[in-house]
Scaffold this active site. Structure first.
Site, PDB file in Angstrom:
ATOM      1  N   HIS A 242      14.211  31.836  41.200  1.00 51.15           N
ATOM      2  CA  HIS A 242      13.637  30.497  41.032  1.00 51.15           C
ATOM      3  C   HIS A 242      12.218  30.430  41.573  1.00 51.15           C
ATOM      4  O   HIS A 242      11.922  30.968  42.645  1.00 51.15           O
ATOM      5  CB  HIS A 242      14.505  29.468  41.755  1.00 51.15           C
ATOM      6  CG  HIS A 242      13.954  28.075  41.741  1.00 51.15           C
ATOM      7  ND1 HIS A 242      13.746  27.376  40.572  1.00 51.15           N
ATOM      8  CD2 HIS A 242      13.546  27.247  42.751  1.00 51.15           C
ATOM      9  CE1 HIS A 242      13.250  26.175  40.861  1.00 51.15           C
ATOM     10  NE2 HIS A 242      13.109  26.087  42.177  1.00 51.15           N
ATOM     11  N   SER A 243      11.327  29.784  40.831  1.00 48.39           N
ATOM     12  CA  SER A 243       9.980  29.457  41.282  1.00 48.39           C
ATOM     13  C   SER A 243       9.222  30.697  41.787  1.00 48.39           C
ATOM     14  O   SER A 243       9.058  31.669  41.065  1.00 48.39           O
ATOM     15  CB  SER A 243      10.070  28.372  42.366  1.00 48.39           C
ATOM     16  OG  SER A 243       8.811  27.831  42.666  1.00 48.39           O
TER      17      SER A 243
END
Length: 352
Positions: A242-243
């Site tokens: 994620h991210s």
């Protein structure tokens, strides 16, 4: 106050400036002292909170021993936002510990410490300690299962098992933690590694000490690869990042390129902030490989899996079905595991 300032007319402006400066500094020092004197509760219960059966954080009402109906309240002191923020951060530290416990109890994972490693280059750049160890969470079959999923969170305050602290506190445990991913991975027969890439330092005697081998997120991932993944029997590895976790995973791929290309069959990203164009350490061949095995579910108001335009020669982007950055992982979970099924089948067909 007027008498004091006007008593010596020739120095009126200087006295006024000095007085106001002293008043300002006293106010600031007072606030600083208050911050230093803050003593916050050490448990959720002492904080007056509990998670209900739906995984929602709720206030424990007077005379009750369980979660009530009222959600988390940030503003407990309307005149002191600094205090409210410090209190929120203190609660966040307790949330970290609570999620660690859930990884072991609900997720059925075990805590594994990473061995201390040394890097002369890193040691010269920052003060590290040989006595500190970072840790991760792994399933019992992590060394013997030929299928493995590695979960990588983003940057900031989140720790192992979390996608977003804000969602854990203000929404629920399902949307904010990696527990649903862990459950799904286990159902599909994968071993699991939950990384802890932001666990980079400890405060000892009011001084920050960096953890050798985990001085930064990439070094942490590299230690996980060398100490666990590389020693496992896994021949089919998938990363879910994620991210900023996407950036870290790409950097890991560039540092262990051959082994990464031999064993990793899928890279699922959720709103990754990477840029292939500016990632100079990724060779052309590796870039092509990552584009073949990767997909990035990005925040968007479009339906789930709807293709989203992006830079050429980058990992394909599709809609996560939600406009909020923090929600992209949870909202795209079913699509991610379908993607992993497809990529695993492709890899197995290639090997036959």
């Amino acid at each position: 106050m007027t008498d004091v300032i006007t008593k010596f007319p020739a120095q009126n402006q200087l006295n006024k400036f000095t007085f106001l400066s002293s008043l300002f500094l006293s106010s600031r020092f007072g606030r600083f002292s208050e911050a230093m004197d803050d003593i916050f509760p050490k448990t959720l219960t002492e904080f007056g909170y509990a998670f209900n059966d739906k995984g929602q954080l709720r206030i424990i009402e007077k005379g009750m021993s369980h979660a009530g109906d009222r959600p988390f309240e940030f503003e407990v002191d309307k005149d002191n936002n600094d205090y409210n923020q410090r209190r929120y951060e203190a609660l966040g530290e307790i949330i970290n510990q609570h999620v660690y416990e859930l990884l072991e109890t609900k997720g059925k994972l075990k805590k594994q410490f990473l061995k201390k490693t040394d890097s002369s280059e890193t040691s010269m750049a920052m003060e590290t300690s040989n006595d500190l160890e970072s840790f991760i969470f792994v399933s019992d079959d992590v060394l013997i299962n030929d299928k493995l999923i590695v979960l990588v969170h983003g940057s900031g305050v989140v720790r192992a098992g979390q996608w977003a602290r804000r969602l854990i506190i203000n929404d629920n445990l399902d949307t904010g933690t990696q527990l649903p991913f862990i459950e799904m991975a286990r159902q599909k027969g994968y071993a699991i590694i939950v990384t802890n890439t932001n666990d980079n330092q400890r405060t000892i005697d009011k001084q920050k000490k960096f953890i050798q081998g985990s001085e930064n997120p990439v070094r942490h991932l590299l230690s996980v690869w060398n100490q666990v993944i590389d020693k496992s029997a896994a021949k089919h590895i998938a990363f879910i990042a994620h991210s900023y976790g996407g950036v870290c995973t790409l950097e890991l791929a560039s540092q262990v390129e051959k082994k990464f290309r031999d064993s990793v069959f899928a890279l699922a990203m959720t709103d990754s902030v990477h840029s292939m164009v500016h990632h100079e350490t990724i060779a052309a061949g590796l870039q092509q490989f990552l584009c073949q095995i990767g997909r990035n579910w990005v925040s968007s108001g479009l339906p789930l899996d709807k293709p989203i335009g992006g830079p050429a020669n980058d990992i394909a982007r599709v809609s996560a079905g939600h406009t909020q950055h923090e929600m992209t992982s949870y909202c795209s979970m079913s699509s991610i595991f379908q993607f992993l099924d497809e990529k695993l089948e492709e890899k197995q067909q290639q090997n036959n």
